[in-house]
Motif scaffolding. Structure first.
Motif, mmCIF file in Angstrom:
data_model
loop_
_atom_site.group_PDB
_atom_site.id
_atom_site.type_symbol
_atom_site.label_atom_id
_atom_site.label_comp_id
_atom_site.label_asym_id
_atom_site.label_seq_id
_atom_site.Cartn_x
_atom_site.Cartn_y
_atom_site.Cartn_z
ATOM 1 N N ASP A 1 0.825 -1.206 0.000
ATOM 2 C CA ASP A 1 0.000 0.000 0.000
ATOM 3 C C ASP A 1 0.859 1.255 0.000
ATOM 4 O O ASP A 1 0.463 2.282 -0.541
ATOM 5 N N TYR A 2 1.997 1.187 0.658
ATOM 6 C CA TYR A 2 3.024 2.222 0.489
ATOM 7 C C TYR A 2 4.376 1.520 0.569
ATOM 8 O O TYR A 2 4.501 0.453 1.184
ATOM 9 N N PRO A 3 5.375 2.085 -0.073
ATOM 10 C CA PRO A 3 6.587 1.302 -0.380
ATOM 11 C C PRO A 3 7.620 1.212 0.737
ATOM 12 O O PRO A 3 8.721 1.745 0.642
ATOM 13 N N THR A 4 7.259 0.511 1.820
ATOM 14 C CA THR A 4 8.237 0.229 2.865
ATOM 15 C C THR A 4 8.030 -1.200 3.367
ATOM 16 O O THR A 4 6.921 -1.733 3.319
ATOM 17 N N MET A 5 9.106 -1.811 3.851
ATOM 18 C CA MET A 5 8.986 -3.146 4.439
ATOM 19 C C MET A 5 8.100 -3.121 5.679
ATOM 20 O O MET A 5 7.362 -4.083 5.947
ATOM 21 N N LEU A 6 8.170 -2.035 6.438
ATOM 22 C CA LEU A 6 7.380 -1.951 7.656
ATOM 23 C C LEU A 6 5.883 -2.005 7.367
ATOM 24 O O LEU A 6 5.102 -2.500 8.179
ATOM 25 N N GLN A 7 5.464 -1.517 6.194
ATOM 26 C CA GLN A 7 4.046 -1.584 5.857
ATOM 27 C C GLN A 7 3.598 -3.036 5.722
ATOM 28 O O GLN A 7 2.505 -3.400 6.174
ATOM 29 N N PHE A 8 4.421 -3.874 5.129
ATOM 30 C CA PHE A 8 4.097 -5.294 5.019
ATOM 31 C C PHE A 8 4.039 -5.944 6.402
ATOM 32 O O PHE A 8 3.164 -6.766 6.676
ATOM 33 N N LEU A 9 4.984 -5.584 7.271
ATOM 34 C CA LEU A 9 5.114 -6.286 8.554
ATOM 35 C C LEU A 9 4.116 -5.803 9.597
ATOM 36 O O LEU A 9 3.517 -6.619 10.305
#
Length: 529
Positions: free
Chosen positions: A434-442
């Protein structure tokens, strides 16, 4: 997401092969879609098919371009000295599609609605960093609004976080942070059926959403942001299968399709020529197993999840089923994201190792002998049958157990069961950034208190590492902490990562420009016929 939250790939019900241009103006872009799981409320939309529509209807403080770079949209200024306290000023004279003004209060009211526990919004976890979230998010809230949000005037509001966040400003283009008009709160369910937004498109009419058939959008004349529509409108056409959609694409009855079916992966580049599109994207696919499935709780469940992971020949599946358009997962995010580490300690559990898989399975049997069969649920309308069946066969042949693929008609069917914790078997799911960071996935998928934590992974140690990664003084330090967090997930085998995407898509000969964005969805506003 939403794979999404997604949470990934197509959902659909009832449209069989037909010309989707029959009743559409020839200047309108027809594109593959599916039936959204829920009414189109930004804070309650965490899957791909609803998300692609919501992001066209609404505009936030920021937006992400096709490369994933964040730009100010409604934000005039976002000021902070400590990444904990923010003063946000919105641009003047913005309106919703019903003509009412977009004010600072439109953001604050929407965020408070999304966070309030009694509203049970699927995206409520995104407000976790804001001071006062715990008080409003409980089943029995002790407050109705977050203390960290204050309206200063019509164009200004302030945000106080519990601790500094390296991700917060980047996240402000994500759907749950969109504003809502006052009309939304009068009847939120009715609003979701016919949303009033402030984005580059609006619903074509009161009958724009024909359930299980299509959703029609037209350009919003009130939109003043940096992603105006370069087409006369969008029609999201809901298909029963990707094969049918692909045939419509070839016949010129569908303008764009963001997922080429397995059956055409060896031929689509020849079929489409320069209209074929291939691009690595921030998407992944996983197998989830909830804690209430027999044999998958506690130490026994940990051993069995690791055994199953090592019983799957991902390389072979990616080669034979996807013709190289998928690559085996090396973590729980995607290799296109900043800070990705493809050599995480513990990642050997993601590699095919039949002997180790059998050994771990035997250790689990010593705790409680295996009984029954191992089922993997998938949605028939998403193009998943071949790889799920190949995965089940790999598990069966390695572990010597009965393992089968179990079909459900639609993505919505599965999502409803997963959310209710009643699916009772393993299931395929995924995430599309949804926005381009690994933290968004986690944070979305694995925070203990996230409503999109589909596998109920709960680890205070992991939560603390994510908190530390968000509070890190530099991106480089944050990436190091994210790596530690993912190594812990591999140790705990929170779920079973399968592969990430090299997206395959196409456009018809009626379209002169259509590009995939960083997330794997089309850059819809910039599609030109």
């Amino acid at each position: 997401m939403a794979l999404t939250a997604a949470v990934l790939l197509a959902t659909s019900l009832g449209l069989a092969a037909c010309s989707s241009d029959d009743s559409a103006d020839s200047s309108i872009v027809t594109t593959g879609g599916g039936e959204p799981q829920n009414p189109l409320v930004p804070t309650n939309t965490n899957e791909n098919m609803g998300g692609r529509v919501v992001d066209r209807l609404f505009a936030g403080l920021k937006y992400y371009d096709s490369k994933g770079v964040a730009h100010d949209e409604l934000a005039d200024k976002i000021e902070t000295n400590d990444r904990k306290n923010y003063k946000i000023t919105i641009k003047p004279d913005w309106k919703f599609s019903d003509g009412t003004p977009v004010k600072a209060k439109s953001f604050v009211d929407a965020w408070n609605y999304g966070a309030l526990g009694t509203n049970a919004q699927l995206q409520s976890y995104v407000f976790t960093p804001i001071k006062g979230f715990k008080e409003v998010s409980a089943e029995k809230p002790t407050a109705q609004t977050m203390s960290g949000l204050k309206v200063v005037d019509d164009r200004t509001f302030t945000v106080e976080l519990e601790s500094p966040s390296i991700d917060f400003e980047t996240s402000l283009g994500y759907a749950p942070f969109y504003p809502l008009p006052e009309a939304a709160f009068k009847d939120i369910k009715a609003f979701g059926e016919n949303p009033i937004g402030n984005g580059p498109y609006k619903f074509a009419s009161n009958g724009a959403w024909q359930h299980n058939v299509q959703i029609d959008l037209v350009p919003n004349p009130e939109y003043k942001g940096g992603r105006p529509a370069k087409n006369k409108g969008l029609r999201f056409v809901m298909y029963q299968s990707f094969d049918t959609a692909y045939q419509d694409l070839l016949a010129g009855n569908l303008d764009t399709l963001d997922t080429i079916p397995d059956s055409a992966l060896t031929s689509y580049e020849k079929d489409l020529g320069d209209r074929a599109i291939t691009k690595p994207t921030a998407q992944n696919q996983k197998i989830g197993i909830q804690q209430n499935v027999p044999h998958f709780a506690g130490e026994e469940g940990l051993l069995r999840r690791k055994a199953i992971s090592m019983a799957i020949n991902r390389e072979q599946i990616c080669k034979n089923i996807f013709n190289g358009s998928r690559v085996p997962s090396k973590d729980f995010t995607a290799s296109t994201l900043p800070g990705f580490n493809g050599n995480l300690p513990g990642s050997e559990v993601l590699k095919y190792n039949p002997e180790e898989a059998k050994k771990l399975w035997a250790q689990a049997d010593a705790i409680s002998p295996w009984s029954g069969r191992f089922e993997i649920a998938y949605n028939s309308d998403g193009g998943h049958q071949a790889w799920i069946e190949a995965t089940a066969n790999s598990i069966k042949n390695t572990l010597g157990i009965e393992a089968i693929a179990t079909a459900y008609p639609t993505f919505k069917n599965i999502r409803d069961l997963v959310n209710a914790r009643t699916i009772g078997k393993a299931f395929r799911y995924g995430w599309q950034g949804d926005y381009p960071t690994m933290l968004q996935f986690l944070t979305s998928n694995y925070y203990s208190y996230s409503d999109t934590n589909n596998v109920d992974y709960k680890s205070p140690e992991f939560d603390k590492l994510l908190d530390d990664a968000l509070a890190a003084p530099t991106l480089e330090e944050s990436y190091k902490i994210v790596a530690k967090a993912q190594s812990l997930m591999l140790k705990d085998m929170s779920d079973i990562p399968m592969f990430e995407y090299i997206a395959n898509a196409g456009r018809s000969d009626k379209v002169k420009k259509a590009e995939l964005a960083w997330s794997g969805l089309f850059d819809f506003e910039n599609i030109e016929k």
